[in-house]
Design an enzyme around this catalytic site. Structure first.
Site, short mmCIF file in Angstrom:
data_model
loop_
_atom_site.label_atom_id
_atom_site.label_comp_id
_atom_site.label_asym_id
_atom_site.label_seq_id
_atom_site.Cartn_x
_atom_site.Cartn_y
_atom_site.Cartn_z
N PRO A 2 0.75 -1.24 0.00
CA PRO A 2 0.00 0.00 0.00
C PRO A 2 0.77 1.28 0.00
CG PRO A 2 0.54 -0.66 2.15
CD PRO A 2 1.35 -1.44 1.22
N GLU A 3 0.54 2.10 -0.94
CA GLU A 3 0.82 3.52 -0.75
C GLU A 3 -0.50 4.18 -1.08
OE1 GLU A 3 4.58 5.13 -2.17
OE2 GLU A 3 5.40 3.11 -2.21
#
Length: 272
Positions: A2-3
DNA sequence: AGACGTACCTGACCGC
DNA sequence: TGCGGTCAGGTACGTC
């Protein structure tokens, strides 16, 4: 995974599939991820209707009709998928069944993720929300703000743009990518970045994140199939993971260094 | 106050 | 094949 762009893509992907549905069953297979899963977790979710899905920094917030929200962070390896015919898999920590038979599955190998329930009255006090910096895709971040932030930080520019208490959502990949686009060397001191460079960096961060979200959007159809395939949609990065590959601008080999324990990729010629 | 290292956890990969 | 070391997209916390 995740970003910010990946979390945003997950939110957009699951929203149409779960908004308006009610939760019929909740299975929790794990006592604790990054923090303990509250004992009341299942009972708070069960029977409630899902009103809306939204993103806050890298957190996924699933609002219920009771004033409570299911709050999820994917950590390094978390995946949130919607599945139709469920095949239990290793590290499926939470499985939520909806009234149409679909399942929301939270899988996280490394358990750096987080899942909890928060009442709307508890949001402001939630310790992980208290320290969040500004959203890079909101009006709060602009050229004036960014320069103000950089001016007073005496550490390398990469760790400043990755610091979630300053700006949320920019992780290790997009930090390298944004600095390359802005032509700024990752080891520069933030306080020594000029106004002109800061303005380029602002543009680069926003564009990099937006482009990654668009790339994610184009694969939403696949995501909706919930085959568990997620991760970074924009698989061709300009510098990240491109050590020894020719720079897309000047052909010089991309370098890899370590900063604050994390890998950084950059072009020694294009980034000053 | 701010900068830095460390810890959390699992699995993949690499060299011996 | 097995073993130890290293690495991985996050982030809170203790320490100086």
């Amino acid at each position: 995974m995740p970003e910010l762009p990946e979390v945003e893509t997950v939110c957009r992907g699951i929203a149409p599939q779960i908004e308006g549905r009610s939760i019929s069953r909740v299975k929790v297979n794990c006592k604790k991820l990054r923090i303990p899963i509250p004992k009341k977790f299942a009972s708070i979710l069960k029977g409630r209707k899902i009103i809306r899905v939204k993103r806050k920094a890298k957190y996924i917030v699933i609002e219920l009709d009771s004033g409570y929200s299911l709050v999820i962070h994917l950590g390094m390896s978390g995946r949130l998928t919607i599945q139709q015919d469920y095949q239990p898999a290793k590290h499926d920590h939470i499985v939520i069944e909806l009234d149409n038979g679909s399942l929301i599955v939270f899988n996280d190998t490394r358990k750096f993720g987080l899942a909890t329930v928060l009442h709307e009255t508890e949001f402001d006090d939630f310790k992980f929300f208290k320290k969040l910096g500004i959203e890079p895709l909101s009006k709060e971040l602009n050229t004036v703000q960014l320069f103000k932030i950089l001016e007073k930080r005496k550490k390398n520019i990469k760790s400043v743009i990755m610091d979630s208490s300053i700006i949320v959502g920019v992780g290790n990949i997009y930090a390298s990518e944004s600095l390359f686009s802005a032509g700024i060397h990752p080891e520069r001191l933030a306080s020594e970045i000029s106004k002109k460079e800061s303005d380029r960096l602002f543009k680069a961060i926003v564009e990099t994140l937006k482009r990654a979200i668009e790339a994610g959007g184009s694969t939403l159809k696949d995501y909706a199939k919930a085959n568990g395939e997620s991760g970074y949609f924009q698989h061709q990065f300009l510098v990240y993971d491109q050590q020894d590959q020719p720079c897309s601008k000047c052909k010089r080999a991309i370098q890899k260094i370590k900063q604050n324990g994390r890998a950084t990729y950059f072009c020694g010629k294009c980034q000053k």
